[in-house]
Scaffold this active site. Structure first.
Site, PDB file in Angstrom:
ATOM      1  N   SER A   4     -31.319   2.176 -28.021  1.00  0.00           N
ATOM      2  CA  SER A   4     -29.477   1.787 -28.840  1.00  0.00           C
ATOM      3  C   SER A   4     -28.860   0.563 -28.796  1.00  0.00           C
ATOM      4  O   SER A   4     -29.207   0.310 -27.900  1.00  0.00           O
ATOM      5  CB  SER A   4     -28.788   2.863 -27.395  1.00  0.00           C
ATOM      6  OG  SER A   4     -27.350   2.937 -27.660  1.00  0.00           O
ATOM      7  N   TYR A  62     -24.793   3.497 -18.750  1.00  0.00           N
ATOM      8  CA  TYR A  62     -25.043   3.354 -20.094  1.00  0.00           C
ATOM      9  C   TYR A  62     -25.965   1.975 -20.626  1.00  0.00           C
ATOM     10  O   TYR A  62     -26.345   2.008 -21.103  1.00  0.00           O
ATOM     11  CB  TYR A  62     -24.273   4.811 -21.760  1.00  0.00           C
ATOM     12  CG  TYR A  62     -25.139   4.968 -22.674  1.00  0.00           C
ATOM     13  CD1 TYR A  62     -25.897   5.795 -22.925  1.00  0.00           C
ATOM     14  CD2 TYR A  62     -24.812   4.073 -23.726  1.00  0.00           C
ATOM     15  CE1 TYR A  62     -26.757   5.999 -24.272  1.00  0.00           C
ATOM     16  CE2 TYR A  62     -25.388   4.422 -25.214  1.00  0.00           C
ATOM     17  CZ  TYR A  62     -26.996   5.635 -25.184  1.00  0.00           C
ATOM     18  OH  TYR A  62     -27.191   5.310 -25.953  1.00  0.00           O
ATOM     19  N   LYS A  93     -29.618   0.940 -21.013  1.00  0.00           N
ATOM     20  CA  LYS A  93     -30.532   0.137 -22.057  1.00  0.00           C
ATOM     21  C   LYS A  93     -29.931  -0.956 -22.672  1.00  0.00           C
ATOM     22  O   LYS A  93     -31.530  -1.246 -23.089  1.00  0.00           O
ATOM     23  CB  LYS A  93     -29.132   1.367 -23.043  1.00  0.00           C
ATOM     24  CG  LYS A  93     -29.061   2.675 -23.920  1.00  0.00           C
ATOM     25  CD  LYS A  93     -29.855   2.953 -23.512  1.00  0.00           C
ATOM     26  CE  LYS A  93     -30.087   4.677 -24.585  1.00  0.00           C
ATOM     27  NZ  LYS A  93     -31.506   4.744 -24.973  1.00  0.00           N
TER      28      LYS A  93
END
Length: 262
Positions: free
Chosen positions: A139, A152, A156
């Protein structure tokens, strides 16, 4: 790196980017595609779309034993793995105050440790055979953060750092590594249920929303060129360059951007 005649494993492949990649790899002539997902029915449906060269496996990528088992199944049923796509991921939509310890632990396990488990399981065989390739979905959030979702963003970024480490230590052993860093993609992560979250609003304000099939095309192109960073959204490369060129200015700009959305 071309997928033709290679056995490919794709995790998180029942829907979204994972499904699009699995179908595209099959169309590119992969010798076999293992479709792995927690959603067993969804994985079976994708495997059925592909046909006799595909195999569906239910697996929880946050569990080391599950990842080792799916690798064993792929190599026993389809042959030596040439490309492992560690694609499964989850979001929380929660910031510092809302994210629970359980959410932090689960997000770390799926978004970061799953890549570690995959590398542990496939690299020994790849090295012994003289080559192989890892594609990790990490991502844009791993490079330029993720407004509204602290777990998140952090997990990531850690996933990209791990991929860099593998690339550094295994390149001389014939192992290629790429990280897929898309921004907005029309998947379940951007469903109607999360569109009011700060994270979703930030993504939609940052650039175009791509279809999973568009991302799969960028994957094919990126693997062919063996690029470490695969950017389906070219603007992400620009954001990353701005961050590296003047981190303080970038942080101030991101702060203003987040404030404009709240």
């Amino acid at each position: 790196m071309r997928v033709q005649d290679k056995v490919v494993v794709v995790t998180g492949a029942a829907s979204g980017i994972g499904r699009a990649m699995a179908l595209r790899f099959a169309a590119e002539g992969a010798a076999g595609v293992l479709v792995a997902d927690l959603d067993e029915d969804g994985a079976n449906a994708v495997a059925a779309e592909i046909g006799e060269r595909a195999l569906a496996v239910r697996a929880d990528v946050s569990v080391d034993e599950d990842v080792r088992a799916l690798v064993g199944t792929a190599e026993r049923e389809l042959g030596p793995i040439g490309l492992f796509c560690s694609n499964a991921g989850i979001i929380t939509g929660h910031g510092l105050d809302e994210a629970t310890d359980l959410e932090w632990a689960r997000t770390l396990a799926v978004n970061t440790l799953a890549h570690v488990y995959a590398a542990r399981a496939v690299l020994p065989g790849m090295v012994e055979r003289g080559g192989g390739y890892l594609l990790n979905t990490c991502s844009a959030a791993g490079l330029v953060s993720c407004p509204g979702d602290a777990p998140y963003a952090v997990t990531k970024a850690a996933a990209i750092s791990f991929a860099e480490w593998v690339a550094i230590h295994y390149r001389a052993k014939g192992i290629g590594v790429s990280v897929l860093c898309p921004q907005g993609v029309r998947t379940g992560m951007m469903s109607d249920d999360v569109r009011d979250h700060l994270t979703a609003r930030a993504v939609m304000a940052s650039g175009a929303m791509l279809e999973p099939e568009d991302v799969a095309q960028h994957v094919i192109d990126g693997l062919d060129a063996e690029r470490f960073y695969i950017f389906p959204h070219p603007e992400v490369a620009g954001f990353f360059q701005m961050k590296a060129g003047d981190p303080d200015r970038w942080l101030a700009g991101m702060s203003r951007f987040v404030e404009s959305l709240t």
